[in-house]
Motif scaffolding. Structure first.
Motif, PDB file in Angstrom:
ATOM      1  N   ALA A 163       9.370 -17.597   6.305  1.00 32.78           N
ATOM      2  CA  ALA A 163       8.924 -17.676   7.529  1.00 32.78           C
ATOM      3  C   ALA A 163       9.116 -19.117   8.266  1.00 32.78           C
ATOM      4  N   GLY A 164       9.631 -20.034   7.351  1.00 35.16           N
ATOM      5  CA  GLY A 164      10.052 -21.337   7.978  1.00 35.16           C
ATOM      6  C   GLY A 164       8.980 -22.335   7.706  1.00 35.16           C
ATOM      7  N   SER A 165       8.062 -22.098   6.657  1.00 27.92           N
ATOM      8  CA  SER A 165       7.039 -23.116   6.259  1.00 27.92           C
ATOM      9  C   SER A 165       7.374 -23.435   4.789  1.00 27.92           C
ATOM     10  N   SER A 166       7.340 -24.771   4.703  1.00 27.81           N
ATOM     11  CA  SER A 166       7.612 -25.116   3.131  1.00 27.81           C
ATOM     12  C   SER A 166       6.570 -24.866   2.301  1.00 27.81           C
ATOM     13  N   CYS A 167       6.734 -24.406   1.029  1.00 28.59           N
ATOM     14  CA  CYS A 167       5.665 -24.558   0.152  1.00 28.59           C
ATOM     15  C   CYS A 167       5.336 -25.931  -0.442  1.00 28.59           C
ATOM     16  N   ASN A 168       4.209 -25.957  -1.068  1.00 34.68           N
ATOM     17  CA  ASN A 168       3.618 -27.398  -1.503  1.00 34.68           C
ATOM     18  C   ASN A 168       4.489 -27.999  -2.354  1.00 34.68           C
ATOM     19  N   MET A 169       5.764 -28.531  -2.055  1.00 34.40           N
ATOM     20  CA  MET A 169       6.776 -28.809  -2.757  1.00 34.40           C
ATOM     21  C   MET A 169       6.414 -30.376  -3.698  1.00 34.40           C
ATOM     22  N   GLN A 170       5.573 -30.887  -3.314  1.00 32.52           N
ATOM     23  CA  GLN A 170       5.312 -32.146  -3.918  1.00 32.52           C
ATOM     24  C   GLN A 170       4.305 -31.763  -5.251  1.00 32.52           C
ATOM     25  N   GLU A 171       3.568 -30.619  -5.210  1.00 32.66           N
ATOM     26  CA  GLU A 171       2.799 -30.307  -6.274  1.00 32.66           C
ATOM     27  C   GLU A 171       3.533 -29.666  -7.395  1.00 32.66           C
ATOM     28  N   ILE A 172       4.832 -28.669  -6.761  1.00 33.32           N
ATOM     29  CA  ILE A 172       5.668 -28.035  -7.673  1.00 33.32           C
ATOM     30  C   ILE A 172       6.493 -29.074  -8.490  1.00 33.32           C
ATOM     31  N   PHE A 173       7.011 -30.142  -7.660  1.00 43.05           N
ATOM     32  CA  PHE A 173       7.734 -31.262  -8.228  1.00 43.05           C
ATOM     33  C   PHE A 173       7.061 -31.722  -9.445  1.00 43.05           C
ATOM     34  N   ASN A 174       5.597 -32.038  -9.295  1.00 39.18           N
ATOM     35  CA  ASN A 174       5.002 -33.017 -10.221  1.00 39.18           C
ATOM     36  C   ASN A 174       4.914 -31.982 -11.295  1.00 39.18           C
ATOM     37  N   LEU A 175       4.855 -30.619 -11.231  1.00 38.59           N
ATOM     38  CA  LEU A 175       4.486 -29.787 -12.191  1.00 38.59           C
ATOM     39  C   LEU A 175       5.837 -29.629 -13.288  1.00 38.59           C
ATOM     40  N   SER A 176       6.975 -29.762 -12.253  1.00 37.26           N
ATOM     41  CA  SER A 176       8.357 -29.696 -12.800  1.00 37.26           C
ATOM     42  C   SER A 176       8.485 -30.964 -13.945  1.00 37.26           C
ATOM     43  N   LYS A 177       7.887 -32.192 -13.683  1.00 34.38           N
ATOM     44  CA  LYS A 177       8.052 -33.204 -14.627  1.00 34.38           C
ATOM     45  C   LYS A 177       7.373 -33.089 -15.994  1.00 34.38           C
ATOM     46  N   ILE A 178       6.210 -32.041 -15.743  1.00 33.89           N
ATOM     47  CA  ILE A 178       5.209 -31.789 -16.901  1.00 33.89           C
ATOM     48  C   ILE A 178       5.860 -30.730 -17.717  1.00 33.89           C
ATOM     49  N   TYR A 179       6.338 -29.728 -17.166  1.00 30.74           N
ATOM     50  CA  TYR A 179       6.880 -28.587 -17.884  1.00 30.74           C
ATOM     51  C   TYR A 179       8.552 -28.577 -18.040  1.00 30.74           C
ATOM     52  N   ASN A 180       9.064 -29.444 -17.416  1.00 25.23           N
ATOM     53  CA  ASN A 180      10.715 -29.612 -17.576  1.00 25.23           C
ATOM     54  C   ASN A 180      11.562 -28.479 -16.883  1.00 25.23           C
ATOM     55  N   PHE A 181      11.148 -28.005 -15.696  1.00 27.19           N
ATOM     56  CA  PHE A 181      12.064 -26.966 -15.211  1.00 27.19           C
ATOM     57  C   PHE A 181      12.572 -27.487 -13.835  1.00 27.19           C
ATOM     58  N   SER A 182      13.687 -26.937 -13.557  1.00 28.85           N
ATOM     59  CA  SER A 182      14.384 -27.359 -12.457  1.00 28.85           C
ATOM     60  C   SER A 182      14.175 -26.703 -10.906  1.00 28.85           C
ATOM     61  N   ILE A 183      14.257 -26.977  -9.943  1.00 25.88           N
ATOM     62  CA  ILE A 183      13.929 -26.357  -8.581  1.00 25.88           C
ATOM     63  C   ILE A 183      14.887 -26.168  -7.758  1.00 25.88           C
ATOM     64  N   ILE A 184      14.984 -24.996  -7.247  1.00 30.18           N
ATOM     65  CA  ILE A 184      16.025 -24.637  -6.076  1.00 30.18           C
ATOM     66  C   ILE A 184      14.982 -23.934  -5.010  1.00 30.18           C
ATOM     67  N   GLU A 185      14.935 -24.908  -3.894  1.00 33.37           N
ATOM     68  CA  GLU A 185      14.404 -24.422  -2.772  1.00 33.37           C
ATOM     69  C   GLU A 185      15.059 -23.326  -1.962  1.00 33.37           C
ATOM     70  N   ASP A 186      14.496 -21.975  -1.667  1.00 31.36           N
ATOM     71  CA  ASP A 186      15.207 -20.971  -1.127  1.00 31.36           C
ATOM     72  C   ASP A 186      14.472 -21.233   0.594  1.00 31.36           C
ATOM     73  N   ALA A 187      15.335 -21.838   1.130  1.00 30.68           N
ATOM     74  CA  ALA A 187      14.925 -22.522   2.667  1.00 30.68           C
ATOM     75  C   ALA A 187      15.651 -21.456   3.521  1.00 30.68           C
ATOM     76  N   SER A 188      15.907 -20.248   3.288  1.00 27.59           N
ATOM     77  CA  SER A 188      16.802 -19.389   4.045  1.00 27.59           C
ATOM     78  C   SER A 188      16.199 -19.495   5.518  1.00 27.59           C
TER      79      SER A 188
END
Length: 391
Positions: free
Chosen positions: A142-167
Motif C-alpha cells: 500500500a506504499g508504506s515501507s517495511c522496517n528496513m533498517q532492522e531487516i538490514f541488520n538481520l541480513s548482516k547476521i544471517y548473510n542474506f541479500s534483500i530485494i525491496e518489492d516497492a511496487s
C-alpha cells in the motif's frame, strides 16, 4: 467525474493521464525511435535522481524486474527465498522462475507488512536447521515501507541479500531516505502498472547502488547480449558485432512507455500529496464506523497506493456481505491480497497456514476502497453512506 450520477461506478484505482503526458508520447511517435532509443535512459536517470540511487534499469514489468533481480543476486536451484504472503504472486514467482524454493514470513495484520519479530524467530530456526534464505523480499504494501533498517541488520547476521518489492511505493520515504535509494537493500523494484502511483502503461524498474548488479540487470533484460566491445569475451570482428554472453530475456521497455513515465514522474510529489490527502479525508469521515485503516508505521511517508480498511468484526459472512454490498452499489473494491499460499498452484508446497496467523486475520478483514488522483469528496461521501448502511 464532475457530473457523477448516483449509480456511477467508482473503481478502486484509476490512472491519471494529462495532456502533457499525451504530448510526451506523441512526440516519440512522431520524432524518436519507438524502442531502444534515448528516452529509456533518460527515464532511468530521472528515477535514479528521484530516489537517490546510483543506477536504475527499466523493464517491461515489475515482475520482470523481480525475476532479473533474483538472477542478478545469483538465485538458482535449491536456494531459498522468503517473502510476504500478503502480496501479488509475482513476489514469490520470481524465485520459482530461478528454480529456488519459496517460503513466507508472516505479517503484522495492523500494517500488512512483514513482521520483524516473526522474521527473527524464523531466522533463528532456519539457522539451526541449515535452511537460511539466500534472499528476502520485503513487500511495501500500500506504499508504506517495511522496517528496513532492522531487516538490514538481520541480513548482516544471517548473510542474506534483500530485494525491496516497492511496487506500491515510488514516492515513499523511510527514515528520511527515499524508498529506492537501496540504503538497506541490494535492489529495489517499482511497478508502473496503470493503477500504480505513476504509470508507463505496463512497466517496471529496479534500482541499485552496485555497478555489477546494474550491469547484470541490463544484460539480462536484453537476451544476455553485450554490445560494448570493451566488455567482449572474444575479439570484435567489426563495429557491427555483439555477443550473447548469457541466457537472457526480452524484458525491454519501449521509448513510448519511457516518455509517458518521464512526464508522470514530474507530478510524483503532487500525486503522493493528493493520495495522502484523500486517505486523511477518509479517516475523518469514517472515524465513527466500526473499521480501522491499515496503519502507516512510524518513520514512514507513504505513497498511499491503496486505501485499505479493516473490519473490526471478524466473520466470513459479515465480510462477504460488506464486500459484495459495496460492489452491488457500484463501488470498486478489492482484496489486496489473499495469502499467496492459498492459490491452487502453491497448494502443492503444503504450507501450514497456522504459521501465518497474521496473514489469515488480515485476509478476513481487509478491503481496499477507491483511492486515486481525481477522486471527489462527494464520491468519498457516497462510499461513506453505503458503508454506514452495510456496517
Amino acid at each position: 467525474m464532475s457530473s457523477l450520477k448516483k449509480n456511477d461506478y467508482i473503481p478502486y484505482g484509476l490512472h491519471s493521464v494529462t495532456e502533457e503526458d499525451i504530448e510526451a508520447v506523441t512526440d516519440v511517435l512522431r520524432n524518436k525511435p519507438l524502442t531502444q532509443g534515448l528516452k529509456v535512459e533518460e527515464f532511468e536517470n530521472a528515477i535514479s535522481k528521484q530516489v537517490c540511487a546510483d543506477y536504475c534499469v527499466a523493464v517491461n514489468s515489475a515482475t520482470s524486474a523481480l525475476h532479473l533481480s533474483c538472477l542478478a543476486l545469483g538465485v538458482s536451484d535449491n536456494d531459498i527465498v522468503w517473502t510476504s504472503p500478503i502480496s501479488f504472486v509475482a513476489s514469490a514467482n520470481c524465485a520459482l522462475y530461478c528454480g529456488a524454493k519459496i517460503d513466507f514470513v508472516d505479517i503484522n495484520p495492523s500494517t500488512g507488512l512483514l513482521d520483524v519479530s516473526k522474521l527473527k524467530i524464523k531466522l533463528k530456526k532456519a539457522a539451526a536447521n541449515n535452511s537460511l534464505p539466500k534472499v528476502i523480499i520485503p513487500v511495501h504494501l500500500a506504499g508504506s515501507s517495511c522496517n528496513m533498517q532492522e531487516i538490514f541488520n538481520l541480513s548482516k547476521i544471517y548473510n542474506f541479500s534483500i530485494i525491496e518489492d516497492a511496487s506500491h511505493a515510488i514516492g515513499a520515504e523511510y527514515k528520511e531516505s527515499k524508498v529506492g535509494s537501496c540504503k538497506y537493500s541490494s535492489i529495489t523494484v517499482f511497478s508502473f502498472h496503470p493503477v500504480k502511483i505513476i504509470t508507463t502503461g505496463e512497466g517496471g524498474a529496479a534500482t541499485t547502488n552496485d555497478t555489477q548488479i546494474a550491469n547484470s540487470l541490463k544484460k539480462l533484460r536484453s537476451h544476455g547480449i553485450v554490445k560494448d566491445h570493451n566488455k567482449f569475451i572474444n575479439s570484435a570482428e567489426g563495429s557491427w558485432n555483439y555477443e550473447q554472453q548469457s541466457l537472457g530475456f526480452n524484458y525491454r521497455i519501449t521509448d513510448i512507455q519511457a516518455a509517458l513515465g518521464l512526464s508522470q514522474l514530474k507530478r510524483l510529489k503532487k500525486i503522493t500529496e493528493e493520495r495522502n490527502y484523500l486517505l486523511n479525508f477518509y479517516r475523518d469521515i469514517l472515524k465513527d464506523l466500526p473499521i480501522s485503516f491499515l496503519e502507516i508505521p512510524e518513520f514512514n511517508y507513504s505513497s498511499v497506493h491503496l486505501a485499505i480498511i479493516r473490519l473490526k468484526k471478524i466473520s466470513k459472512k459479515y465480510y462477504y456481505n460488506v464486500f459484495e454490498g459495496l460492489k452491488d452499489n457500484n463501488i470498486g473494491v478489492q482484496l489486496h491480497y489473499k495469502p499467496i499460499y492459498k492459490n491452487p498452484y502453491f497448494e502443492k508446497f503444503k504450507f501450514n497456514k497456522e504459521e501465518f496467523q497474521g496473514a489469515e486475520i488480515y485476509e478476513s478483514s481487509a478491503i481496499s476502497i477507491p483511492l486515486f488522483p481525481g477522486l471527489k469528496p462527494k464520491q468519498q461521501m457516497r462510499i461513506k453512506e453505503i458503508l454506514q448502511k452495510l456496517l
